[in-house]
Structures are given as C-alpha cells and as structure tokens.
Design a protein around this motif. Structure first.
Motif, short mmCIF file in Angstrom:
data_model
loop_
_atom_site.label_atom_id
_atom_site.label_comp_id
_atom_site.label_asym_id
_atom_site.label_seq_id
_atom_site.Cartn_x
_atom_site.Cartn_y
_atom_site.Cartn_z
N GLN A 748 -4.17 -6.36 -9.40
CA GLN A 748 -4.01 -4.92 -9.21
C GLN A 748 -2.59 -4.52 -9.52
OE1 GLN A 748 -4.60 -3.71 -5.11
NE2 GLN A 748 -4.06 -5.74 -4.34
N THR A 749 -2.43 -3.30 -9.99
CA THR A 749 -1.11 -2.81 -10.35
C THR A 749 -0.29 -2.52 -9.09
OG1 THR A 749 -1.81 -0.51 -10.37
CG2 THR A 749 -2.08 -1.76 -12.41
N ARG A 755 -1.18 2.10 -2.92
CA ARG A 755 -2.22 2.96 -2.36
C ARG A 755 -3.03 2.23 -1.31
NH1 ARG A 755 -2.71 5.02 -7.71
NH2 ARG A 755 -4.41 3.57 -8.20
N ARG A 756 -3.35 0.99 -1.59
CA ARG A 756 -4.14 0.20 -0.62
C ARG A 756 -3.36 -0.01 0.67
NH1 ARG A 756 -8.48 -3.37 -0.97
NH2 ARG A 756 -8.55 -4.85 0.76
#
Length: 769
Positions: A748-749, A755-756
C-alpha cells in the motif's frame, strides 16, 4: 483444551499464589482479571481463561476455547473435600438482594460482579433494586456504577431487564448531579427502547442539564435527534418549554449557532413560538448578527400582549446592540432619542394625578430597575436546592409534577442570568431609557467612525431631551472629558466647536482641560486657536491655563511667546481662579454617585477594538445564500469579502460548512475550507470555536475523511472542547461499520497507510476497538 480433570486445587478456597503456580503449567490466555495483571505473562495464547478475584482469594474461574462460545462456570467452595462445585444462581441473587436491602454498597457491587461472571445478569427485579439503591445514594461514585449496570445490560442485548421508570429516575438524578453525559446516555437508551419519558419528566431532566455548558450542548443534540423523528408537523420534541430552556442555555453558554439550528427545526415539526420564545429568538438573532430577522421580529414583539417590561428591555437591548454591531448609527440614535423624548413627555405629565397613578403602577410592576447590576436572588429556587426525591416518592408522583416544577425553576434561573446581561436599556417609571453603557457604546462607535458632526448633533438633541445643557455633568461634557482623558484631542476640539456653533454654552472647565492637554504635548498652535475660540464664546479662562502655556513655551526655549502670553494675562487682569482642574473634575466624578456615565465612557473608549462591521454584513449575505442552498453564490460572496479586505471569522465558515453538510457529497470543498481556516488560525487572524469544529468533524466523519477528522479532534482536545462521541459513534456505525475490518494489504502507498492509520485511530477514539 484445558481439562477440569487436570486442574487440581491445593486447598479450597484456593490462594492466589496457589492458582498462579497451577496455571503456570497450562497454555491459556487471561482475558480479564479484576486485580491480578501478573497472570497474563505466565499463560500462553491457546485458550481463554476468565478469572474473578477478590483481594485474598480466587473466587471463580471460567474456561473456554477460542472456538467454543459456551462458558463453563465454576467456583471454589469452602468444603475441602470438594474440588469444584457449580454455584446456584438463586444463592447469588439472594446474596445480592441482601446487600442491596442493607445498603452495603461495596458488598452489593462485589455480589453483582460475581453474579455477572458466574451466572450472567441478575433477573429484572434484582437489577432494578440494585440500580435504585446506587441512585438513591446521590453519590457520584455509585451513580457511575448504576450507569455501568445499564451499559452492560445494553451491551449484553438485554434491555428487557431494565424498567422504564428506573431509567427515568436514574437519568433525572444524573442530570441533577451535573453528570450530563451519563444522563444523556440514559435518555438515548430510553429513546432506543422507544420508551420515551413523559414530557414532564423530560423537562425535569433537561432543566438540570442546561445549567452547564456541556449539558446544554447535549440537550440540544437530543432535541435534534428526537426532532427528526417528528418531522412533517409531528410536533412534540418535548414541547415549547423544553425549547425555551435549551435555547436560553445556548445563549448563556455561547452556543448560539446550535440554537439557530433548533429554531430552524421548529417549523419542520410544526411548533409555533410562544411569547417567551420570541424574546429568546431575538437574543439568538442578535448574537449571530441576523439583523433582518430581528427587525422582522420587532412587529411581533410590539403587537404581543402579555410581555413584561423586562422582556421588552431584553428585546430592545438586542435591537440596539445589533444596530451598533452593523454601524447603523442613524437607527441607533433614532431609538435613543425616541426613548428620551417619551421620558420627557412623562416628566411633563407628572402634574396630572391620573398620569402619575399610571406611572407609579407601571413602575411597581417592573422588578428590574437596572438589570445589569441586579444581584440574582437564588434563594427562591427551593426545589433545586433541596435533596432529590427517593425512588418511592418519585414513582408515587405519576404525573411527575415535581420534575415539571423543577424545570420551571431551572428556566427561571437561566432567565434571570440572561436578564442580568441587559446593559443598554433600563426602565424608569415604566419607560425605556438608554443606560450609561448605551451612551458609551454609541459615542465610542461615532468617534471610531470619525462622525464628529453626527456625534455633536446627537449630544445636542440628547441634552435638549434630557438634562439642562449648561450643567457641567451633562452627557456632552462627559463625552468631551472622556475624549481628552484618552488623548482624542482633535475629536474633543471638534465637538467643542460643534457645540459652540449650535449655540450650546459649555463651561470653562472644558476649554481649560483641553488647552492644558495641548500644552502637555506641545501643540501650541492648537492651544492658541482654542484660546481664541474660548474668547469668541465669551468664556474667560483662569490663570492656570496661561501658566500652562507659559511653562510649555519656556520648556521649548521659546521665551518670546512665553513673555507675550504673560503680558496678555497681566493686561487682562486675570487672577487665580477657584475652578478645579480636569483631574479634579474626573476625581470628583469617580467619587460621586453620578459617576456611572463618565466611568463607562472612559472604559469604553479605552477598550476600542476596531471591529470590522463589514464582516457582519458579509456574514449575513453568505448566511442567506447558504440557507437557500445557493452554495456557489455563497462561495463567490466569500471570495468577494476577502478581496475587499474583510477577514472571515468562525461564523462565516460555520454557515458554509453546515450548508455543505446539508447538501451532502461536498466533502472535498469542506476540506479546502479547512485548509483556509488552519492558515488563518495559525496566523492568529481567526479563532476556532466549539461549534465550528464540531460541524467540521461531522462533515469529515460523514464523508470518510478520517485524516482530516483526526486533525480536528487534535485541535478540540488541545483546546479542551467537549465532543459528543456518541454522535460520532452512531455516525460510524451507520456509514462506516465495515471499513478496514480485514487485514491490511501487504502493498500500500504511504497515503493509503496514513488513511488506514487515521481511520483506526478514529475508531479507537470513539471506543469501538
């Protein structure tokens, strides 16, 4: 799986040390322990062990595997011959009931916890007795315990074990004890059960909640939540008295934008304002700068039958304040002169016995001659100060008349606090009159706007309507004195000129004070001009003025002009005068009973804030567009406002954010606004408030922008602002329940990771993890 056969107690009841030594050989996981956190590192991860402990011994153990939902309940017995024996639920319930009946609170709580661990929640009658017992203690600690009992019943999906009257009683006592958050939780649970409290009981709870800032905000949220259940002219939300209590609390504690949202809710549910609500609405409009709405309301107030003098005072105080806020001097001056004119008519009619009788009667009916200085008479709020009722007396009053009476007293208390804030208008013999504070604000506003001619015109007209114009303590004289005292010498000089040109004679002390003030700062040209003005007005200044001129020129090494003034003084045969200096005049005013106006003028002029009245005008325009959902026009107005040099404030952005929230789907635009606000706040050009941040947080949570939501949370927690987490927990469960439930993806970036993390942090913040 941990086998019972392999579990041998060394003794019964077993000691903690014995249990620790026995458990060390098993592969289990401790998921809960009341006392002994040291169990956790000794035990592995395979199975789950739930332990109930007291200070001296292990009382009960519950075993299960991770894949087995059934619990096996065991406890140790006093009989050494028995290893483990199941405890009878009836015996546990009896132990709990006895502790409750004997009001042994600690034992009752221990018995309750034991019952929950080994059997589950007690039956309905026992649970109700426990809650009532803790509630009747009126002790904060045990009220919190009673709340925890209710919370557990809902967590276990057993609201059927809770009695409606018991919950209403608990909510009332919690609100009475200023535990507004807990009281709100109980009321929300009643609503969830569709067990609405009777309106009289509701009023009693709300009345106490609204005595604090947090309680008022939560009460407003409750009304909003319940109100949407009664849309399309369904009325109810707990009747107009509840609205009156909450709106009055909102005004007192500064949450007036939330109050305006409640006003917008009223027509949606078909509720019409009563007389008292008219005055409350006026104060909300004034605080929020809604002058057009306030002017519309004036006709209804003037035509209303049954309004008391104090309520007229409050309304006209709002109207005057709004005129000053918008720099509408013509309207403000017109109102003040109208008041003075009516008072003059009354004074002129005193010779008429009939008129005198009417004035006396009107004056006797007015209870607040000067509300701004009136001390609150809190002694009459007997019900609020008395001990709360016990549960038996509470339920015996089936109509909840006592709660209704307490609600009315709570409203009276809030209303008196609000009445004490009236500063601009007072009543004399039943006639509205401007206060010294009103004169001070109006004069200061005219000075700030450099409207000297308008100020002089007002002072002349006011003097003609009021006291004789030649008195040294007239309004005009005190205004000039205040200007001199605060260094506004140009304005003071211009006012003297305007008074002289209008044929109003001003005493020599004014000229003397201003001339000496010029001399102190070596403004000799202005001093000589003033000296000539005084001669033209036929005023002879005393020797102290000439002494001041001579000393000033001497200090400037201008002996020629000093000698000229000395010769002129000798030629005029001026002797030492007994006139007091300006300092003596001010000192006398400060000591005297008529000092109010002078002191307030000095304070007001010193407290110049240079408020940009254009902000209020633009805020009104933006609010109008937002209310009509014309967001594009509102944004254009905001851009124009900034282009003209008017800095937006919290109210500007609040209108825009709430409009975007009402439309929905415009969360990116709110993010852009948030960026603007942070820049202004960091530059100290704008100050965040609770209402603005709460509206932002709602938008970000609703739209799933949790990175921005946590930024808002950080600001609110830094400034110690209250947040209603229940509202955001409900919002999460409604729109984001399944968000990030699975494992994190391997790739994931950085943005996705942020965001997570922010989302999970928010979920933890609302206590869902």
């Amino acid at each position: 799986m941990l086998s019972l056969k392999r579990f041998n107690f060394l003794s019964s009841p077993c000691s903690t040390q014995a249990v620790l030594s026995l458990l060390s050989g098993f592969h289990c996981k401790v998921t809960d322990t009341s006392v002994y956190g040291s169990l956790a590192p000794l035990i592995g991860e395979t199975n789950k062990l739930l332990v109930y402990c007291t200070e001296s011994k292990m009382e009960a153990i519950r075993f299960t595997t991770w894949d087995d939902p059934c619990y096996k309940r065991f406890c140790t017995m006093a009989d050494p011959s028995s290893l483990v024996q199941t405890h009878e639920p009836s015996r546990l319930a009896l132990e709990l009931e006895q502790a409750v009946d004997e009001q042994r609170f600690e034992d009752a709580w221990i018995a309750y916890e034991k019952h929950v661990w080994m059997v589950g929640l007690p039956r309905k009658s026992v649970l109700s007795k426990l809650i009532v017992c803790f509630t009747e203690s009126f002790n904060i600690h045990w009220l919190n315990k009673a709340h925890r009992v209710v919370e557990l019943a809902f967590a276990e999906s057993r609201p059927d074990l809770l009695e409606k009257d018991v919950l209403i009683y608990l909510a009332f006592i919690l609100s009475r004890s200023q535990l507004s958050i807990l009281a709100t939780n109980i009321v929300r649970k009643l609503v969830k059960m569709e067990a609405f409290p009777p309106i009289t009981a509701w009023l009693g709870i709300i009345g106490h909640m609204c005595q604090t800032s947090t309680g008022t905000l939560l009460a407003a949220e409750l009304i909003m939540e319940i109100g949407y259940l009664f849309k399309d002219n369904g009325v109810d939300p707990r009747n107009a008295v509840a609205f009156n209590i909450i709106l009055t609390g909102c005004i007192l504690f500064g949450t007036t934008r939330k109050a305006e949202q409640l006003l917008e809710l009223m027509p949606m549910i078909g509720m019409k304002p009563n007389l008292n609500l008219l005055i409350v609405m006026a104060q909300i409009y004034e605080k929020n700068g809604r002058r057009d709405e306030l002017i519309k309301l004036k006709r209804h107030v003037d035509e209303a039958i049954g309004l008391r003098d104090v309520e007229f005072l409050q309304f006209y105080n709002c109207l005057l304040s709004c005129h000053l806020k918008f720099k509408d001097f013509d309207s403000a001056v017109g109102m003040v002169l109208d008041m003075l004119g009516k008072a003059k008519e009354v004074r002129g009619s005193l010779a008429s016995p009939k008129s005198l009788l009417q004035i006396v009667e009107a004056g006797s009916s007015f209870r607040y001659e000067n509300p701004g200085h009136e001390k609150l008479s809190l002694d009459k709020f007997n019900l609020i100060e008395n001990l709360a009722p016990l549960y038996f007396d509470f339920t015996k009053d089936q109509s909840f008349s006592r709660l209704e009476a307490e609600a009315k007293e709570s409203l009276n208390l809030l209303s008196e606090k609000l009445q004490a804030k009236v500063e601009l208008v007072k009543s004399e013999q039943g006639i509205l009159q401007p206060t010294e504070k009103m004169y001070a604000k109006l004069v200061n506003s005219l000075l700030e706007a450099d409207k000297i001619s308008g100020l002089a015109s007002f002072l002349i007209k006011a003097s003609k309507e009021g006291a004789p114009v030649f008195l040294e303590k007239s309004t005009a004289v005190q205004v000039i004195n205040s200007c001199i005292s605060n260094g506004l010498l140009k304005q003071a000089h211009e006012l003297l000129d305007e008074m002289r040109f209008s044929g109003i004679r001003v005493g020599s002390s004014m000229y003397s004070s201003l001339l000496k003030a010029y001399c102190k700062i070596n403004r000799h040209a202005e001093a000589l001009t003033l000296l000539n003005d005084a001669r033209q007005a036929g005023i002879q200044l005393d020797s102290s003025c000439f002494d001041a001129l001579i000393q000033s020129w001497t200090h400037q090494d201008n002996s020629g002009d000093a000698l000229h003034i000395f010769k002129e003084m000798k030629k005029s045969n001026i002797s030492r005068s007994t006139h007091g200096s300006f300092e003596t005049l001010v000192e006398g005013c400060t000591r005297g009973g008529e000092a109010g106006q002078m002191v307030k003028l000095l304070e007001e002029i010193k407290d110049i804030q240079n408020v940009d009245s254009g902000i209020h005008d633009w805020n009104s325009v933006i609010h109008f567009f937002c209310k009509k959902r014309l967001i594009g026009d509102a944004q254009k107005a905001l851009n124009k406002m900034k282009a003209l040099g008017h800095m937006p404030n919290a109210q500007t952005y609040h209108s825009l954010v709430t409009a975007y929230a009402a439309i929905g789907g415009k969360y990116s635009e709110v993010t852009d606004l948030w960026g603007e606000m942070k820049i202004l706040a960091n530059s100290k050009l704008m100050k965040f408030d609770q209402e603005l941040l709460d509206s932002l947080l709602y938008c970000f949570v609703r739209g799933g922008f949790f990175v921005r939501a946590m930024e808002v949370v950080e600001v609110m927690e830094r400034d110690q602002m209250f947040v209603d987490k229940y509202k955001y927990r409900s919002l999460w469960l409604k729109y984001h329940r399944t968000l990030y439930k699975g494992k994190a993806p391997k790739v994931q970036t950085q943005a996705q990771l942020k965001r997570r993390e922010s989302t999970l942090a928010f979920k933890k913040w609302i206590a869902l993890t």
